[in-house]
Design a protein around this motif. Structure first.
Motif, short mmCIF file in Angstrom:
data_model
loop_
_atom_site.label_atom_id
_atom_site.label_comp_id
_atom_site.label_asym_id
_atom_site.label_seq_id
_atom_site.Cartn_x
_atom_site.Cartn_y
_atom_site.Cartn_z
N GLU A 152 44.01 -39.47 -12.75
CA GLU A 152 43.87 -38.66 -13.98
C GLU A 152 44.12 -39.52 -15.22
O GLU A 152 43.44 -39.36 -16.25
N ILE A 153 45.07 -40.44 -15.13
CA ILE A 153 45.34 -41.36 -16.26
C ILE A 153 44.12 -42.24 -16.51
O ILE A 153 43.72 -42.48 -17.66
N ILE A 154 43.49 -42.73 -15.40
CA ILE A 154 42.30 -43.58 -15.55
C ILE A 154 41.18 -42.80 -16.24
O ILE A 154 40.53 -43.30 -17.18
N CYS A 155 40.95 -41.56 -15.79
CA CYS A 155 39.87 -40.76 -16.38
C CYS A 155 40.15 -40.44 -17.85
O CYS A 155 39.24 -40.51 -18.70
N GLN A 179 36.83 -40.47 -10.70
CA GLN A 179 36.57 -39.07 -10.37
C GLN A 179 36.32 -38.90 -8.88
O GLN A 179 36.81 -37.94 -8.25
N LEU A 180 35.54 -39.83 -8.30
CA LEU A 180 35.29 -39.74 -6.85
C LEU A 180 36.58 -39.94 -6.06
O LEU A 180 36.83 -39.26 -5.04
N LEU A 181 37.41 -40.87 -6.52
CA LEU A 181 38.67 -41.13 -5.82
C LEU A 181 39.61 -39.92 -5.88
O LEU A 181 40.31 -39.62 -4.92
N SER A 182 39.58 -39.21 -7.04
CA SER A 182 40.47 -38.05 -7.18
C SER A 182 40.07 -36.90 -6.26
O SER A 182 40.87 -36.02 -5.96
N LYS A 190 42.72 -37.34 1.21
CA LYS A 190 43.81 -38.16 1.70
C LYS A 190 44.67 -38.73 0.57
O LYS A 190 45.64 -39.43 0.84
N LEU A 191 44.31 -38.44 -0.68
CA LEU A 191 44.99 -39.03 -1.83
C LEU A 191 46.31 -38.31 -2.06
O LEU A 191 46.37 -37.06 -2.05
N SER A 192 47.36 -39.07 -2.26
CA SER A 192 48.68 -38.47 -2.50
C SER A 192 48.74 -37.93 -3.92
O SER A 192 47.91 -38.26 -4.79
#
Length: 531
Positions: free
Chosen positions: A351-354, A334-337, A341-343
């Motif tokens: 989203e798949i990981i979550c 969630q923090l990474l999403s 800078k995220l493509s």
């Protein structure tokens, strides 16, 4: 299944039997002595000294013995010690008179006193037996002393009288010793018999009150022992010459041919499934078969408790080993999403990981919910009324476009179940039905039918959908944990639903409805059963 101990002990029966034989013997010996005197057989042997005394004594003795025989026969040969002593005293007196009338001990009548004293030692106690032996000995010796003084006997007769007295005491002592041993042995045998009867009654009470049904089939496959639990479980299967008893006999006969099979399953009239376990009883007049009858659902329920105990240990490990790292993974995704800078492609991966983290978390929640499940608290309820109360609660948490119909039977259909656990089962089945109907027709629709099974006399609840149904190759697997044919879901829904049904002694299985639609059916236990 009861027995009673004998009211009369074995020593008492033997006492009465001996008195009966002795009474008949007295009549017989009186008639024999009378016959010997009146015939040519004993001419000069008996009654030679005083024929009148002998004849009168024998006639009186015979009449008296007939009277005693009638009296004792009327009282079933029950005589008090005083009456027995009177009989023996009379016998001793009579034989002393007969000996005197026959000229002394040379007549051989003195040896008849052995029988009288021997019977006295067995019918009376030790002191009274010795007393009558002493009376007989003193009487014989005194009689011979009198004859010696009057010149009718010699010193040899005194020796014979003494020898007879010694023989009387020796015989009485030996018989008293043997009688005491026999009486002691009879007493022990009687006590053992009473103890065996007590143990038999105790075993019968235990068997009768066992919750496990016990049935013993003899060599011709006919019931010879049935306890209360077996009668309740088997019901009409125990009716003579009935179709169900013929089925039971066939099962026992097949087991005798092949005893490698440890058990068999049969359907009871109440609709419950019974497990029959067999054991062979070796007997001299043909082997019998011991059949244990148990409710298979209760066995499954007991196994279920063990299974839940194992799941309790498993969920503790899952909570520690899986849930905490899973929460860290989900939080990091969630923090990474949220990173600017995220493509777009990387955002899709987060989203798949979550999404899959939530799926694994749901699996953990389902397993923990199953292990923490409380014991069932069944209530007797009208299924139709319960569904009318359940439907608004279900609609409140479901999409607004669902179409859920209830078909009730008349008269009311009663079943025994835990309302909260049944609500969890029906919620799971309805969600599955709505989902598969939407996949097949595009509409979220399902039907719940409640009715009573005509043959088994039990309540049935069907959840019917418009989907294609469970493929034949998957019917044995749909209730296995973690089995699923879709890309979503934990595969625990139907497994949990089945476990909850078994906890309420109900069956859950998939089938086809009367109009050939896909159906999941809940078959409840008989409403009158208490569990």
């Amino acid at each position: 299944m009861s027995s009673t101990a004998p009211a009369i002990s074995a020593p008492a029966v033997q006492h009465h039997e001996l008195l009966r034989v002795y009474t008949i013997y007295r009549v017989a010996i009186a008639l024999v002595l009378l016959g010997i005197f009146t015939s040519d057989i004993g001419k000069g042997a008996v009654g030679n000294s005083s024929p009148a005394l002998y004849l009168n004594t024998v006639i009186a003795y015979a009449a008296l013995n007939f009277g005693w025989l009638l009296h004792l026969r009327h009282s079933a040969y029950h005589a008090s010690p005083g009456q027995t002593g009177l009989i023996l005293g009379c016998d001793i007196l009579v034989f002393l008179l007969l000996i005197q009338a026959s000229g002394g001990l040379n007549s051989g009548l003195g040896y008849l006193l052995l029988i009288n004293c021997s019977v006295g030692s067995m019918l009376l106690d030790k002191r009274m037996g010795a007393f009558f032996a002493a009376i007989a000995s003193i009487g014989v010796i005194g009689q011979q002393l009198y004859n010696l003084v009057t010149g009718h006997a010699d010193t040899q007769d005194i020796v014979s009288a003494g020898s007879l007295g010694i023989l009387l005491f020796a015989t009485v002592s030996a018989l008293q010793y043997l009688s005491a041993r026999i009486r002691s042995a009879n007493l022990r045998a009687d006590q053992q018999s009473r103890q065996a009867a007590h143990l038999q009654r105790l075993a019968q009470q235990i068997i009768e009150r066992m919750r496990t049904g016990v049935l013993v089939m003899d060599a011709s496959n006919k019931p010879e022992l049935i306890n209360r639990a077996a009668r309740q479980l088997l019901g009409d299967q125990l009716q003579p010459d009935g179709e169900r008893q013929a089925e039971l006999r066939h099962i026992v006969r097949e087991w005798r041919r092949d005893d490698s099979r440890g058990s068999a399953l049969v359907q009871a009239d109440s609709g419950s499934e019974l497990r029959l376990s067999f054991a062979n009883l070796r007997r001299d007049n043909g082997d019998s078969t011991l059949v244990f009858v148990e409710d298979n659902r209760k066995l499954i329920q007991a196994a279920q408790k063990l299974k839940l105990a194992s799941l309790g240990h498993l969920t503790g490990s899952i909570a520690h080993e899986v849930r905490n790292p899973l929460g860290a993974i989900s939080h990091a995704a969630q923090l990474l999403s949220e990173s600017p800078k995220l493509s777009e492609e990387d955002r899709h991966l987060t989203e798949i990981i979550c999404r899959h983290s939530q799926r694994v978390n749901q699996i953990v929640e389902n397993v923990m919910q199953l292990s923490r499940r409380r014991a069932a608290a069944p209530q007797l309820r009208d299924l139709g009324d319960w569904l009318e109360q359940f439907l608004p609660d279900f609609r409140a948490g479901a999409p607004t476009d669902i179409q859920l119909h209830i078909r009730r039977a008349e008269p009311p259909v009663y079943a025994r179940f835990d309302p909260e656990q049944l609500a969890q089962v029906i919620t799971n089945l309805c969600n599955n039905a709505l989902h598969h109907s939407q996949l097949a027709t595009g509409r979220r629709e399902a039907e719940i039918a409640v009715y009573r099974h005509r043959d088994r006399d039990c309540a049935i609840l069907d959840v019917i959908d418009s989907g294609p149904g469970v493929p034949e190759e998957h019917r044995d697997k749909v209730f296995e944990p973690f089995f699923t044919t879709g890309n979503s879901g934990s595969g625990l829904g139907l497994y949990i639903a089945q476990e909850l049904c078994e906890a309420n002694q109900a069956r859950l299985f998939c089938c086809r409805s009367e109009d050939n639609k896909s159906c999941f059916r809940v078959e409840f236990a008989h409403a009158s059963r208490v569990f």
